[in-house]
Motif scaffolding. Sequence first.
Motif, short mmCIF file in Angstrom:
data_model
loop_
_atom_site.label_atom_id
_atom_site.label_comp_id
_atom_site.label_asym_id
_atom_site.label_seq_id
_atom_site.Cartn_x
_atom_site.Cartn_y
_atom_site.Cartn_z
N PHE A 1 43.49 -1.34 -28.27
CA PHE A 1 44.28 -2.10 -27.31
C PHE A 1 45.74 -2.23 -27.76
N TYR A 2 45.94 -2.55 -29.04
CA TYR A 2 47.30 -2.76 -29.51
C TYR A 2 47.97 -1.49 -30.07
N TYR B 1 36.03 4.17 -29.65
CA TYR B 1 37.29 3.43 -29.51
C TYR B 1 38.39 4.02 -30.40
N PHE C 1 45.38 -4.95 -17.30
CA PHE C 1 45.80 -4.00 -18.33
C PHE C 1 45.77 -2.57 -17.78
N LEU C 2 44.75 -2.28 -16.97
CA LEU C 2 44.64 -0.94 -16.39
C LEU C 2 45.79 -0.69 -15.42
N LYS D 1 48.72 -1.94 -15.49
CA LYS D 1 49.94 -1.77 -16.28
C LYS D 1 49.98 -0.38 -16.91
N ALA D 2 48.85 0.02 -17.47
CA ALA D 2 48.79 1.33 -18.14
C ALA D 2 49.01 2.47 -17.14
N ARG E 1 39.07 5.99 -21.34
CA ARG E 1 40.39 5.41 -21.04
C ARG E 1 40.25 3.94 -20.65
N PHE E 2 39.31 3.69 -19.75
CA PHE E 2 39.05 2.32 -19.28
C PHE E 2 38.63 1.42 -20.44
N LYS F 1 39.23 1.65 -23.65
CA LYS F 1 40.32 1.34 -24.58
C LYS F 1 41.32 0.37 -23.98
N ILE F 2 41.50 0.44 -22.67
CA ILE F 2 42.51 -0.40 -22.01
C ILE F 2 41.94 -1.75 -21.62
N GLU F 3 40.76 -1.77 -21.00
CA GLU F 3 40.20 -3.02 -20.48
C GLU F 3 39.18 -3.65 -21.43
#
Lengths: 463, 463
Positions: A154-155, A181, B91-92, B94-95, B376-377, B379-381
């Motif tokens: 995330f970061y 991850y 977050f998604l 934004k990404a 992708r989802f 890692k982001i959400e």
Amino acid sequence: MATNIPTRLYLAEDELPANWYNLRADMREKPEPILHPGTLRPAAAADLEPVFCKEPVKQELDETIRYIPIPPGLLEFYKAYRPAPLIRARFLEKALETPAEIYYKHEGTNTSGSHKLNSAAAQAYYAKEEGLKALTTETGAGQWGSAMAMACAFYGLDLTVYMVKVSSEQKPYRKALIETYGANLIPSPSNTTDAGRKILERDPNTGGSLGCAISEAIETAVKTDKCRYVLGSVLNHVLLHQSIIGQEVKAAFDKYGIKPDIIIGCAGGGSNLGGLISPFMGEKLAGKSNIRFIAVEPASCPSFTRGKYAYDFGDTGKTTPLLKMYTLGNGFIPSANHAGGLRYHGMNSVLSKLHHDGFLEARAEVQTEVFDAAVRFAKIEGILPAPESSHAVKVAIDEALECKRTGEKKTILFGLTGTGYFDMTAYMAYNAKTMSDYIPTDADLERGFATLPDIPRTRRFSL
Amino acid sequence: MATNIPTRLYLAEDELPANWYNLRADMREKPEPILHPGTLRPAAAADLEPVFCKEPVKQELDETIRYIPIPPGLLEFYKAYRPAPLIRARFLEKALETPAEIYYKHEGTNTSGSHKLNSAAAQAYYAKEEGLKALTTETGAGQWGSAMAMACAFYGLDLTVYMVKVSSEQKPYRKALIETYGANLIPSPSNTTDAGRKILERDPNTGGSLGCAISEAIETAVKTDKCRYVLGSVLNHVLLHQSIIGQEVKAAFDKYGIKPDIIIGCAGGGSNLGGLISPFMGEKLAGKSNIRFIAVEPASCPSFTRGKYAYDFGDTGKTTPLLKMYTLGNGFIPSANHAGGLRYHGMNSVLSKLHHDGFLEARAEVQTEVFDAAVRFAKIEGILPAPESSHAVKVAIDEALECKRTGEKKTILFGLTGTGYFDMTAYMAYNAKTMSDYIPTDADLERGFATLPDIPRTRRFSL
């Protein structure tokens, strides 16, 4: 007793606590200080910063600030999975025919499957703010490693995870999750570090231990540019981050007018237990309540109930600062029980102090009885608990049955730290009745205690 | 657009919808009736009751009652894990740098890991009320089997689960979970039924299929005293139970003043998709909205996009009533892709009718691209989606990127039907880049269509 309490006592997003609570600020008797292993003097920030991130070091050493604001960039991440559900165990109460009211705080609804994400996110956030590029850590049960992998994804940080070898073999799916991850996972002990090689030389077939994995992760962190080490339990800043658990429970209990009589948590390094009880313990220390607090540990790794209250290293390689804690000795390697997150030789200093001073009870349980309780809970309440959490489930059921015996209508709260979805190997062993109870002999313990550092009494008291 | 929307749009317990919504009551053009396979006349309750529980049969056939109350004894169980979180994918968004607002309904927070528990609990509840002692069922991905095991443990019923063999091998932890909750699990095809033996004779190395496992489960149910068969998808009563998903979303959207433009769901047998879209589709059919609905299926099992709209059996053994649906033929065995829950040859009749009449779009996606979207989802959400759910994730991302291209600020909702915690074998294959995309050739499809029953046109129209 309060009425009209829903089954799940959710807080709204704007009711999410904005601060962590630093219990040490309200302890008249402070825990013993961390010592520099060379000088045996209290460690300063400068001693810890080569290994740890700066802000967590500040939090580690601070004993005065009661409330520490959660940074907005972290709070945003917390809001994606918090507030965590606080659930009234109505079905369990009914099945046990107990007059007790039972509540559990369910920290397992995020993908890492446990409360560990609360500190992982905080530590990754601070590392990013500090301009670091990478982190290293260890993981036992895999919950902390999963949480750090999620937080680093995330970061946007690189992550190397040393996973206790026996856990990486017992839990291939945990390993896969951590790798999905994006983290680099290395079973420990490994040949990638001096610490690992040394242990492998001594015992090539060892299943590893948290203490050993910590040594490897620290060694790699200090040898890598713009990299630091993060730890998921034991240390005070981790307990601080985990205080979000207790803060949420306190907010929800206050909202509904509920007053707990007994609070129960499993104890490995102490992060969940410390986080869960913090605000309630603060009230007890101030003489405002008479809550009983019970730490539950595995009989196979009984630091509270059979350990010594002494200064010890946090790792097998004897590289960390010295912590005053209940410990089985840094060289103690517990048998391969199924609660990987509770296989640590020591215990957080604050909790150790509280236990030593009589504010915190402790109990050790054997794993077959813990799993009996886990499966019973799963069938009744619908949630399959992690083996670690199941220790708290066991004692919560025992206490509820005690209420049935005495007729007392107590309010019991326990921490459901996580789910067992990645621990099915353990449940398979339980279902197949091939699970054993390992209880160390006195001789096993003596071998562990022999690894305690020899600190001259005069030096300790001259601090 | 609404303002001050929290990240998680929880409903309070007393806002939990008290009714299921029966979309058929609001369809002017009703779906084609279920036919008795012998007489080719519309099936009556008496035809279905030897196999299914009574109340679900009533629900299966009813096309007139709009709202059906959820029984109190079931609502109590729902409250242990519902309302399910409805999450704004901040977050998604934004990404992706999209002007679109993205929401997802997260049905994976219960131990079974998916929405399946909504109907499992209902069917177990009705079986118990009816005085039955045991149930049988099949499971593909293992989600339905886990859900039924949980529900039967809760309501005190015996359960036998026929698990598609390839899934039981890919997912040993699913198997263990089902067994931990006390169910009897049999990999299918098996030697315990005539249907299984027949298939094994023809192809001893088959990985099995949902259609085949259904045949086995039905055969065992009808041969066992006080036992019925339960199905986790495809049938109308299952969609009815799953309408709790859409009912909750609708209540939360109404509460916050949100109006969706696009609703996306993965489609295997149709239970999640049907449940998610029901109340919104009702409004569309009434001319009150212009929402686009998109069903997403795997390219390896493309019933909507490459199937025929025809009467077919629900199982490989040709023992079920006939359903008018988009189908690849009851003999179609899809390749061993990793979305076990989407490996069914047919599709629910209501959804089939809606697709045929132009109210529901459909899209097929290949699994490597689906897993790209899933990781992708994750890692982001922060949530690792089930392979099935990831089909919806893929198309939600595509639609959000289309908004970015056009600048349109659409509101997208998708169903996150479950988590991938028991699907790590799939993620391991993805991580190791050993995952392939299977797309059936036209010849493969022709072989499937050749298994469609030959129903005289005259008979069909004389109903």
